[in-house]
Design a protein around this motif. Structure first.
Motif, PDB file in Angstrom:
ATOM      1  N   ILE A 163       0.504  -1.218  -0.002  1.00 51.39           N
ATOM      2  CA  ILE A 163      -0.020   0.036  -0.098  1.00 51.39           C
ATOM      3  C   ILE A 163       0.802   1.283   0.182  1.00 51.39           C
ATOM      4  O   ILE A 163       1.756   1.421   0.709  1.00 51.39           O
ATOM      5  CB  ILE A 163      -0.851  -0.034   1.145  1.00 51.39           C
ATOM      6  N   VAL A 164       0.634   2.341  -0.979  1.00 52.77           N
ATOM      7  CA  VAL A 164       1.263   3.268  -0.901  1.00 52.77           C
ATOM      8  C   VAL A 164       0.452   4.254   0.163  1.00 52.77           C
ATOM      9  O   VAL A 164      -0.503   4.770  -0.211  1.00 52.77           O
ATOM     10  CB  VAL A 164       1.343   4.216  -2.196  1.00 52.77           C
ATOM     11  N   VAL A 165       1.032   4.743   1.351  1.00 56.25           N
ATOM     12  CA  VAL A 165       0.636   5.434   2.280  1.00 56.25           C
ATOM     13  C   VAL A 165       0.081   6.756   1.970  1.00 56.25           C
ATOM     14  O   VAL A 165      -0.879   7.443   2.119  1.00 56.25           O
ATOM     15  CB  VAL A 165       1.386   5.102   3.631  1.00 56.25           C
ATOM     16  N   GLU A 166       1.117   7.590   1.292  1.00 57.94           N
ATOM     17  CA  GLU A 166       1.008   8.794   0.853  1.00 57.94           C
ATOM     18  C   GLU A 166       1.328   8.989  -0.583  1.00 57.94           C
ATOM     19  O   GLU A 166       2.247   8.588  -0.784  1.00 57.94           O
ATOM     20  CB  GLU A 166       1.686   9.841   1.794  1.00 57.94           C
ATOM     21  N   GLU A 167       0.634   9.785  -1.164  1.00 56.54           N
ATOM     22  CA  GLU A 167       0.711   9.876  -2.778  1.00 56.54           C
ATOM     23  C   GLU A 167       0.193  11.137  -3.307  1.00 56.54           C
ATOM     24  O   GLU A 167      -0.637  11.608  -2.581  1.00 56.54           O
ATOM     25  CB  GLU A 167       0.224   8.781  -3.494  1.00 56.54           C
ATOM     26  N   GLU A 168       0.893  11.621  -4.132  1.00 61.54           N
ATOM     27  CA  GLU A 168       0.153  13.027  -4.799  1.00 61.54           C
ATOM     28  C   GLU A 168      -0.768  12.350  -5.593  1.00 61.54           C
ATOM     29  O   GLU A 168      -0.866  11.448  -6.202  1.00 61.54           O
ATOM     30  CB  GLU A 168       1.330  13.491  -5.764  1.00 61.54           C
ATOM     31  N   LYS A 169      -1.885  13.471  -5.711  1.00 61.71           N
ATOM     32  CA  LYS A 169      -3.175  13.144  -6.541  1.00 61.71           C
ATOM     33  C   LYS A 169      -2.449  13.451  -8.034  1.00 61.71           C
ATOM     34  O   LYS A 169      -1.637  14.235  -8.213  1.00 61.71           O
ATOM     35  CB  LYS A 169      -4.359  14.259  -6.101  1.00 61.71           C
ATOM     36  N   PRO A 170      -3.282  12.620  -9.054  1.00 59.24           N
ATOM     37  CA  PRO A 170      -2.878  13.011 -10.310  1.00 59.24           C
ATOM     38  C   PRO A 170      -3.098  14.406 -10.723  1.00 59.24           C
ATOM     39  O   PRO A 170      -4.142  15.159 -10.170  1.00 59.24           O
ATOM     40  CB  PRO A 170      -3.796  11.976 -11.115  1.00 59.24           C
ATOM     41  N   ALA A 171      -2.557  14.901 -11.794  1.00 61.02           N
ATOM     42  CA  ALA A 171      -2.687  16.413 -12.189  1.00 61.02           C
ATOM     43  C   ALA A 171      -4.229  16.720 -12.497  1.00 61.02           C
ATOM     44  O   ALA A 171      -4.769  17.853 -11.733  1.00 61.02           O
ATOM     45  CB  ALA A 171      -1.975  16.635 -13.375  1.00 61.02           C
ATOM     46  N   ALA A 172      -5.032  15.556 -13.013  1.00 63.41           N
ATOM     47  CA  ALA A 172      -6.384  15.991 -13.322  1.00 63.41           C
ATOM     48  C   ALA A 172      -7.152  16.027 -12.020  1.00 63.41           C
ATOM     49  O   ALA A 172      -8.230  16.420 -12.411  1.00 63.41           O
ATOM     50  CB  ALA A 172      -6.840  14.896 -14.331  1.00 63.41           C
TER      51      ALA A 172
END
Length: 206
Positions: A163-172
């Protein structure tokens, strides 16, 4: 409507080929409604991502008139939980036997011990998990102890799908929210809102 005795029968089928696309999409505009409703077992081969989770059952003390809900236990790790009660032997010890697959399925073990009936300040894990068992020691003969051990999933699927705990939202989706109302934003700031033709129709009628 899929009929027949074959396990390959499918009532509804959807498939996508691009990243981020949805094979099947449902939306409920009322919080009491359901974007999807399943009566029966549900099997998922991939990851289940959700905003929250709970079980809902008939209330055991008043099943005809009430529901009972509990929230899921959640963790940033793929954590498995095992627990039980043990009675210490004449040496103030107890071996805890775990399933034969425990050591293959799990790694990074963590322990908790609770003495029952009387204090046991000397209680400790004398031997950590090895060959699917561990040793509790430091208590009094005949004392009852509650134990809990957790492990992080280590099977091949878990290794490949951490699981990726923290991630950036996609640009869209930046500037958009899964739950905009919780952050003082309007509902049209919800992720996916603009993709639903019914939402545009509602906006156009005002």
């Amino acid at each position: 409507d899929a009929t027949g005795n074959s396990g390959s029968q499918i009532g509804v089928f959807g498939r996508v080929y691009s990243a981020g696309a949805k094979a099947i999409y449902g939306q409920s505009d009322d919080p009491s409604g359901y974007a999807g409703y399943f009566s029966g077992n549900v099997h998922i081969t991939g990851n289940l991502s959700k905003g929250s989770g709970s079980f809902l059952i008939d209330h055991p003390l008043d099943p005809a008139n009430k529901f009972l809900s509990h929230s899921f236990v959640e963790s940033p790790d793929m954590m498995n939980i095992y627990n039980g009660n043990a009675t210490l032997n004449k040496d103030g010890e107890a071996w805890i036997e775990l399933p034969e697959w425990f050591g293959v399925l799990n790694k990074d073990f963590r322990y908790q011990l609770t003495a029952i009936g009387t204090a046991a300040p000397g209680l400790y894990i004398a031997r950590e998990v090895k060959q699917n068992k561990f040793l509790i020691a430091g208590g009094s003969p005949g004392q009852k102890v509650s134990w809990q051990v957790t492990g992080v999933r280590n099977d091949p699927y878990a290794q490949a799908h951490r699981i990726v705990v923290e991630e950036e939202k996609p640009a869209a989706e930046r500037g958009k929210y899964l739950f905009p109302e919780g952050y003082g934003q309007s509902r049209n700031q919800a992720i996916g809102f603009e993709k639903n033709p019914n939402n545009h129709q509602v906006i156009g009628n005002h």
